[in-house]
Design a protein around this motif. Structure first.
Motif, PDB file in Angstrom:
ATOM      1  N   ALA A 229       0.837  -1.196   0.000  1.00 22.31           N
ATOM      2  CA  ALA A 229       0.000   0.000   0.000  1.00 22.31           C
ATOM      3  C   ALA A 229       0.874   1.249   0.000  1.00 22.31           C
ATOM      4  CB  ALA A 229      -0.929   0.013   1.210  1.00 22.31           C
ATOM      5  N   TYR A 230       0.417   2.268  -0.721  1.00 21.74           N
ATOM      6  CA  TYR A 230       1.059   3.579  -0.732  1.00 21.74           C
ATOM      7  C   TYR A 230       0.019   4.599  -0.287  1.00 21.74           C
ATOM      8  CZ  TYR A 230       4.569   1.244  -3.615  1.00 21.74           C
ATOM      9  OH  TYR A 230       5.523   0.373  -4.093  1.00 21.74           O
ATOM     10  N   PHE A 231       0.422   5.455   0.636  1.00 19.75           N
ATOM     11  CA  PHE A 231      -0.557   6.371   1.224  1.00 19.75           C
ATOM     12  C   PHE A 231       0.080   7.730   1.477  1.00 19.75           C
ATOM     13  CE2 PHE A 231      -2.685   8.242   4.947  1.00 19.75           C
ATOM     14  CZ  PHE A 231      -4.010   8.219   4.530  1.00 19.75           C
ATOM     15  N   TRP A 232      -0.710   8.781   1.172  1.00 23.33           N
ATOM     16  CA  TRP A 232      -0.331  10.148   1.521  1.00 23.33           C
ATOM     17  C   TRP A 232      -1.601  10.900   1.893  1.00 23.33           C
ATOM     18  CZ3 TRP A 232      -2.221  14.683  -0.383  1.00 23.33           C
ATOM     19  CH2 TRP A 232      -1.602  15.855   0.094  1.00 23.33           C
ATOM     20  N   SER A 233      -1.511  11.731   2.914  1.00 19.62           N
ATOM     21  CA  SER A 233      -2.674  12.500   3.324  1.00 19.62           C
ATOM     22  C   SER A 233      -2.237  13.771   4.036  1.00 19.62           C
ATOM     23  CB  SER A 233      -3.554  11.660   4.262  1.00 19.62           C
ATOM     24  OG  SER A 233      -4.672  12.406   4.704  1.00 19.62           O
ATOM     25  N   SER A 234      -2.983  14.828   3.814  1.00 14.90           N
ATOM     26  CA  SER A 234      -2.760  16.074   4.550  1.00 14.90           C
ATOM     27  C   SER A 234      -3.699  16.176   5.746  1.00 14.90           C
ATOM     28  CB  SER A 234      -2.986  17.280   3.624  1.00 14.90           C
ATOM     29  OG  SER A 234      -4.338  17.334   3.188  1.00 14.90           O
ATOM     30  N   ARG A 235      -4.577  15.189   5.937  1.00 14.71           N
ATOM     31  CA  ARG A 235      -5.567  15.282   7.005  1.00 14.71           C
ATOM     32  C   ARG A 235      -5.384  14.244   8.106  1.00 14.71           C
ATOM     33  NH1 ARG A 235     -10.695  12.165   6.397  1.00 14.71           N
ATOM     34  NH2 ARG A 235     -10.231  10.406   5.008  1.00 14.71           N
ATOM     35  N   ARG A 236      -4.557  13.205   7.882  1.00 11.82           N
ATOM     36  CA  ARG A 236      -4.403  12.169   8.898  1.00 11.82           C
ATOM     37  C   ARG A 236      -3.166  11.326   8.631  1.00 11.82           C
ATOM     38  NH1 ARG A 236      -8.431   7.100   7.433  1.00 11.82           N
ATOM     39  NH2 ARG A 236      -8.280   7.244   5.155  1.00 11.82           N
ATOM     40  N   LYS A 237      -2.771  10.584   9.636  1.00  6.83           N
ATOM     41  CA  LYS A 237      -1.733   9.581   9.520  1.00  6.83           C
ATOM     42  C   LYS A 237      -2.342   8.228   9.857  1.00  6.83           C
ATOM     43  CE  LYS A 237       2.133  12.651  10.684  1.00  6.83           C
ATOM     44  NZ  LYS A 237       3.279  12.890  11.614  1.00  6.83           N
ATOM     45  N   VAL A 238      -1.834   7.174   9.218  1.00  6.58           N
ATOM     46  CA  VAL A 238      -2.363   5.840   9.479  1.00  6.58           C
ATOM     47  C   VAL A 238      -1.210   4.870   9.718  1.00  6.58           C
ATOM     48  CG1 VAL A 238      -4.452   6.200   8.113  1.00  6.58           C
ATOM     49  CG2 VAL A 238      -2.427   5.216   7.024  1.00  6.58           C
ATOM     50  N   THR A 239      -1.533   3.774  10.401  1.00  2.34           N
ATOM     51  CA  THR A 239      -0.552   2.724  10.651  1.00  2.34           C
ATOM     52  C   THR A 239      -0.854   1.515   9.772  1.00  2.34           C
ATOM     53  OG1 THR A 239      -1.888   1.698  12.390  1.00  2.34           O
ATOM     54  CG2 THR A 239      -0.396   3.479  13.058  1.00  2.34           C
ATOM     55  N   VAL A 240       0.079   0.569   9.762  1.00  2.00           N
ATOM     56  CA  VAL A 240      -0.135  -0.679   9.033  1.00  2.00           C
ATOM     57  C   VAL A 240      -1.406  -1.360   9.525  1.00  2.00           C
ATOM     58  CG1 VAL A 240       0.758  -3.023   8.701  1.00  2.00           C
ATOM     59  CG2 VAL A 240       2.280  -1.070   8.456  1.00  2.00           C
ATOM     60  N   GLN A 241      -1.582  -1.373  10.839  1.00  2.00           N
ATOM     61  CA  GLN A 241      -2.754  -2.026  11.416  1.00  2.00           C
ATOM     62  C   GLN A 241      -4.043  -1.328  10.999  1.00  2.00           C
ATOM     63  OE1 GLN A 241      -0.011  -1.171  13.153  1.00  2.00           O
ATOM     64  NE2 GLN A 241       0.845  -3.247  13.388  1.00  2.00           N
ATOM     65  N   GLU A 242      -4.009  -0.009  10.881  1.00  2.00           N
ATOM     66  CA  GLU A 242      -5.218   0.724  10.497  1.00  2.00           C
ATOM     67  C   GLU A 242      -5.568   0.499   9.034  1.00  2.00           C
ATOM     68  OE1 GLU A 242      -5.182   4.533  13.528  1.00  2.00           O
ATOM     69  OE2 GLU A 242      -3.827   4.530  11.810  1.00  2.00           O
ATOM     70  N   ILE A 243      -4.560   0.313   8.194  1.00  2.00           N
ATOM     71  CA  ILE A 243      -4.858  -0.034   6.800  1.00  2.00           C
ATOM     72  C   ILE A 243      -5.370  -1.467   6.736  1.00  2.00           C
ATOM     73  CG2 ILE A 243      -3.894  -0.383   4.490  1.00  2.00           C
ATOM     74  CD1 ILE A 243      -1.994   1.896   5.007  1.00  2.00           C
ATOM     75  N   GLY A 244      -4.644  -2.395   7.298  1.00  2.00           N
ATOM     76  CA  GLY A 244      -5.117  -3.768   7.434  1.00  2.00           C
ATOM     77  C   GLY A 244      -5.199  -4.534   6.138  1.00  2.00           C
ATOM     78  N   ASN A 245      -6.153  -4.174   5.297  1.00  2.00           N
ATOM     79  CA  ASN A 245      -6.388  -4.840   4.018  1.00  2.00           C
ATOM     80  C   ASN A 245      -6.725  -3.765   2.999  1.00  2.00           C
ATOM     81  OD1 ASN A 245      -8.083  -6.071   1.844  1.00  2.00           O
ATOM     82  ND2 ASN A 245      -7.779  -7.945   3.034  1.00  2.00           N
ATOM     83  N   ILE A 246      -6.106  -3.802   1.827  1.00  2.00           N
ATOM     84  CA  ILE A 246      -6.263  -2.724   0.851  1.00  2.00           C
ATOM     85  C   ILE A 246      -7.718  -2.544   0.419  1.00  2.00           C
ATOM     86  CG2 ILE A 246      -3.890  -2.843   0.032  1.00  2.00           C
ATOM     87  CD1 ILE A 246      -4.910  -4.408  -2.416  1.00  2.00           C
ATOM     88  N   TRP A 247      -8.441  -3.649   0.267  1.00  2.00           N
ATOM     89  CA  TRP A 247      -9.829  -3.573  -0.192  1.00  2.00           C
ATOM     90  C   TRP A 247     -10.718  -2.969   0.892  1.00  2.00           C
ATOM     91  CZ3 TRP A 247      -9.440  -4.498  -5.161  1.00  2.00           C
ATOM     92  CH2 TRP A 247      -8.437  -5.375  -5.623  1.00  2.00           C
ATOM     93  N   ASP A 248     -10.503  -3.374   2.115  1.00  2.39           N
ATOM     94  CA  ASP A 248     -11.289  -2.833   3.227  1.00  2.39           C
ATOM     95  C   ASP A 248     -10.992  -1.359   3.450  1.00  2.39           C
ATOM     96  OD1 ASP A 248     -12.319  -5.367   3.574  1.00  2.39           O
ATOM     97  OD2 ASP A 248     -10.982  -5.866   5.244  1.00  2.39           O
ATOM     98  N   PHE A 249      -9.723  -0.976   3.304  1.00  3.15           N
ATOM     99  CA  PHE A 249      -9.326   0.402   3.568  1.00  3.15           C
ATOM    100  C   PHE A 249      -9.978   1.357   2.572  1.00  3.15           C
ATOM    101  CE2 PHE A 249      -6.363   4.049   3.444  1.00  3.15           C
ATOM    102  CZ  PHE A 249      -6.351   4.373   4.791  1.00  3.15           C
ATOM    103  N   ALA A 250     -10.017   0.971   1.292  1.00  7.38           N
ATOM    104  CA  ALA A 250     -10.671   1.814   0.293  1.00  7.38           C
ATOM    105  C   ALA A 250     -12.161   1.934   0.573  1.00  7.38           C
ATOM    106  CB  ALA A 250     -10.442   1.241  -1.100  1.00  7.38           C
TER     107      ALA A 250
END
Length: 256
Positions: free
Chosen positions: A172-193
């Motif tokens: 997974a590749y992630f960038w945001s100006s509104r929040r930070k996330v951890t590996v655990q918070e992403i968890g699964n790419i399909w669920d995260f989207a």
């Protein structure tokens, strides 16, 4: 599988299949290759912007015949949803640039989401725009690949989403100006989207040009624009149908 368990499973599957489209949120299906743009405005407002760029505009085309020519797009809104959707082939030229989508969010004064799903390349991703700016980018893959973030300082995450298969990985590749996330918070790419869609009360119904035209569109061919619905055949042989309810479907043709 005993008969009682089989009947209960079938009943639950049928209930999910027939749940009201007005109440659905998230991503309806990942079993496809699709690219869409969602804007949190009534369809009339989004279509007015698209019409400025189009060489041909037709409103309320559901139940009418159209000729597919050149670069085209459908825009539609489902009953019970605040978001309107532009569904079109990803190779076309309209609303493909991030700068254009950012400008669209500023003009509409509402969030815009660019969402892509591909079961062929096993990827899912989105760009979230608000106030004329890209504020979040996500790209998830079932395998390692080069990610083109176009200058964004993305964070790379290596995920192990399947407890029964500890060697399986997602990238997974992630960038945001509104929040930070951890590996655990992403968890699964399909669920995260899907969680992003749920957060914004948005819905990707997996309705594209092929659904509305009943076939893969070919230039110069006439098509009836229809909502045929989806059919589920139960083990008993009974067929049940689920038909999305549209507020309206509009058609636009653009210069390439």
């Amino acid at each position: 599988m005993n008969e009682q368990w089989k009947r209960e499973f079938e009943e639950q599957f049928e209930e999910d299949f027939l749940r009201p489209w007005s109440q659905r949120r998230g991503i309806e299906s990942i079993d496809r290759n699709s690219w869409i743009v969602l804007a949190r405005v009534p369809l009339a407002q989004l279509s007015a912007v698209l019409a400025e760029k189009a060489v041909e505009s037709r409103r309320d085309v559901l139940g009418t015949e159209i000729e597919v020519r050149g670069s085209f797009a459908f825009a539609y809104q489902l009953v019970g949803h605040n978001w309107s959707i532009v569904s079109k082939p990803p190779s076309e030229s309209t609303l493909t640039e991030r700068s254009e989508l950012a400008a669209l969010s500023a003009r509409l004064g509402q969030p815009v989401i660019e969402l892509g799903v591909s079961d062929t390349s096993t990827t899912v991703g989105y760009n979230l725009f608000e106030g004329g700016k890209l504020i979040e980018h996500f790209e998830g893959q079932e395998y390692e690949d080069d990610e083109d973030a176009q200058g964004l300082p993305t964070q790379k995450y290596i995920l192990h989403p399947y407890p029964d298969d500890p060697e399986a990985e997602q990238i997974a590749y992630f960038w945001s100006s509104r929040r930070k996330v951890t590996v655990q918070e992403i968890g699964n790419i399909w669920d995260f989207a899907e969680e992003l869609m749920l957060e914004y009360d948005a819905f990707d119904p997996a309705i594209d040009d092929t659904y509305l035209l009943g076939d893969y569109p070919k230039c110069g061919k006439l098509y009836w624009v229809t909502s045929r619905g989806y059919t589920l055949v139960l083990d008993s042989g009974q067929e049940v149908r689920s038909i999305p309810e549209f507020i309206r479907v509009d058609y636009f043709r653009f210069r390439k």
